[in-house]
Design an enzyme around this catalytic site. Structure first.
Site, PDB file in Angstrom:
ATOM      1  N   HIS A  83      51.952  78.704  61.106  1.00  0.00           N
ATOM      2  CA  HIS A  83      51.304  80.016  61.036  1.00  0.00           C
ATOM      3  C   HIS A  83      52.123  81.052  61.795  1.00  0.00           C
ATOM      4  O   HIS A  83      52.706  80.763  62.838  1.00  0.00           O
ATOM      5  CB  HIS A  83      49.902  79.949  61.652  1.00  0.00           C
ATOM      6  N   ASP A 161      34.739  83.684  60.581  1.00  0.00           N
ATOM      7  CA  ASP A 161      35.967  84.390  60.940  1.00  0.00           C
ATOM      8  C   ASP A 161      36.190  85.594  60.035  1.00  0.00           C
ATOM      9  O   ASP A 161      36.576  86.665  60.507  1.00  0.00           O
ATOM     10  CB  ASP A 161      37.171  83.450  60.856  1.00  0.00           C
ATOM     11  N   ARG A 168      35.924  93.496  63.351  1.00  0.00           N
ATOM     12  CA  ARG A 168      36.907  93.833  64.383  1.00  0.00           C
ATOM     13  C   ARG A 168      37.891  94.873  63.869  1.00  0.00           C
ATOM     14  O   ARG A 168      38.269  95.821  64.572  1.00  0.00           O
ATOM     15  CB  ARG A 168      37.671  92.581  64.831  1.00  0.00           C
ATOM     16  N   SER A 183      40.132  83.408  66.450  1.00  0.00           N
ATOM     17  CA  SER A 183      40.286  83.580  65.003  1.00  0.00           C
ATOM     18  C   SER A 183      41.400  82.696  64.458  1.00  0.00           C
ATOM     19  O   SER A 183      41.209  81.972  63.468  1.00  0.00           O
ATOM     20  CB  SER A 183      40.586  85.055  64.689  1.00  0.00           C
ATOM     21  N   LYS A 187      40.910  78.793  62.286  1.00  0.00           N
ATOM     22  CA  LYS A 187      41.456  78.579  60.939  1.00  0.00           C
ATOM     23  C   LYS A 187      42.412  77.386  60.918  1.00  0.00           C
ATOM     24  O   LYS A 187      42.463  76.635  59.943  1.00  0.00           O
ATOM     25  CB  LYS A 187      42.168  79.846  60.445  1.00  0.00           C
TER      26      LYS A 187
END
Length: 433
Positions: A83, A161, A168, A183, A187
């Site tokens: 990620h 999320d 947000r 967050s 995930k």
């Protein structure tokens, strides 16, 4: 228990219990008994007064268990998740995934669409017809049969999320490090991979403006992974300049395919990919030394096996392979060349500003529901510290609509030509475990 008392408690910097945080997540995202304005007040109190390690853990756990998780144990082999916090020209996942497949790893990844000046991996894949809206057993079959999948977030995977992130984004609470960490980690935990590799970008073109910010975010995330008993490594990488030359959607797919053909976009992105994959191979014990890892990476590119893995992977996810093979998937209707008015060494004052030019050309979106122009983008004919002569091409702007003078001026005003090269910094700034 009620939301007003929870908001008040956090407003006065008191520590929330697991039951209170579970109450907020459940009532806001599942039962929808908490309205947006009260949820926004709660998030703002968290953003201003912070969350300690326990509170961040409780929030991550509540978000994670707001939906289902995906058990990958039935798929043989070492499964990894990679990620990035996102940046300008960040096409690393597109290149790294087929290389890892060719080296015997399985890659499972949930990605997002681009917002603002940063591009999204989903947009880039969809520009060549890849289906990222996977359901049911589709992603398990892909992982088992071709070695990878990259998919968009679904309604049943960490749904809390998605709701909290959208709020947000609308209430200027995105920059809270505990909220960011919860967050991202939720995930990653939703997919039961063996290892998680994170790339945290530093600089105005990325998520964290400073190295100190990136290290603190990394510390929070590593603490969460350890508490959830998941192996994770974080690379902190430089995003003070665009990554490579291609910025956009289809144009970044083209650059990724070129890379897998051995035509490296820039030495900087080559070094980043090779070093990143080498660290993965060392971590999962596929090799014993870095030199062995680098040789293996070069070999799967040179012998074409990484490219073959790319073809099998995107084909299995529905890519328009005839279009890719014809090389016509990047076909902008309008172009504008920007040439140097003097000689010297090129520099871009702000990576974010380069990304914003791409956004203005149509490659990005302001809201997740906006459409993007897959053909919009920029090719940097010259990147930082490359010498340029008067009249040489600095960059080419692309779009499916006429290119505005404002977009051209925005790019030019961010460009400078110096008498000597500026001091360069390492692309990988730190590796944390």
């Amino acid at each position: 228990m009620d939301i007003l008392s929870i908001i008040e408690k956090k407003r006065f910097k008191q520590v929330l219990t697991q039951a209170e945080i579970n109450y907020f997540v459940t009532e806001y995202t599942k039962r929808k008994t908490i309205p947006d304005y009260q949820a926004a007040a709660f998030l703002m109190a968290c953003a201003i007064n912070g969350l300690n390690n326990d509170e961040t853990f409780f929030l991550t756990d509540a978000i994670l268990h707001s939906g289902k998780t995906v058990d990958l144990k039935s798929v043989p082999g070492i499964k990894i998740d990679k990620h990035s916090t996102g940046g300008v020209g960040d096409k690393v996942s597109l290149i790294l995934t087929p290389i890892c497949i060719a080296l015997g790893l399985k890659v499972a990844k949930i990605s997002g669409k681009g917002l603002g000046h940063t591009g999204g991996t989903i947009d880039k894949l969809e520009s060549v017809g890849v289906n990222c809206n996977l359901r049911g057993n589709e992603y398990l079959n892909l992982l088992r049969n071709v070695g990878a999948y990259i998919m968009a977030q679904t309604d049943d995977l960490v749904p809390a999320d998605k709701m909290i992130y959208n709020l947000r984004n609308a209430t200027s609470t995105v920059q809270s490090l505990p909220l960011i960490a919860a967050s991202i980690v939720a995930k990653k935990l939703a997919l039961h991979t063996d290892y998680v590799f994170l790339d945290v970008k530093v600089g105005d073109g990325g998520f964290c403006p400073t190295l100190a910010c990136a290290k603190e975010l990394s510390r929070i995330m590593l603490n969460l992974f350890k508490r959830f008993k998941r192996k994770a490594i974080i690379h902190i990488t430089n995003m003070k300049q665009p990554l490579g030359r291609a910025i956009g959607n289809a144009i970044e797919m083209k650059a990724s395919i070129d890379f897998l053909n051995g035509n490296y976009e820039s030495l900087e992105i080559k070094d980043l990919i090779f070093d990143f994959v080498a660290d993965i191979l060392l971590t999962v014990k596929k090799v014993k030394t870095r030199n062995e890892a680098l040789k293996k990476i070069k070999a799967v590119i040179d012998n074409g096996s990484a490219l073959k893995c790319f073809d099998r992977w995107v084909t299995a996810q529905g890519a328009n392979m005839p279009l890719i093979k014809s090389n016509k998937y990047f076909a902008p209707a309008y172009t504008h060349e920007i040439k140097a008015k003097s000689s010297g060494y090129i520099n871009y004052r702000s990576a974010k500003s380069v990304g914003l030019t791409s956004f203005y050309l149509g490659a990005g979106r302001l809201r997740k529901t906006d459409s993007v122009d897959y053909h919009a983008g920029i090719f940097l004919n010259k990147i930082r510290n490359e010498h340029i002569s008067k009249g040489d091409l600095i960059a080419t702007l692309y779009s499916s609509k006429p290119i505005s003078l404002d977009s051209i001026k925005h790019f030019i005003n961010n460009t400078e030509i110096n008498h000597r090269p500026i001091k360069s910094e390492s692309i990988i700034m730190a590796v944390l475990k």
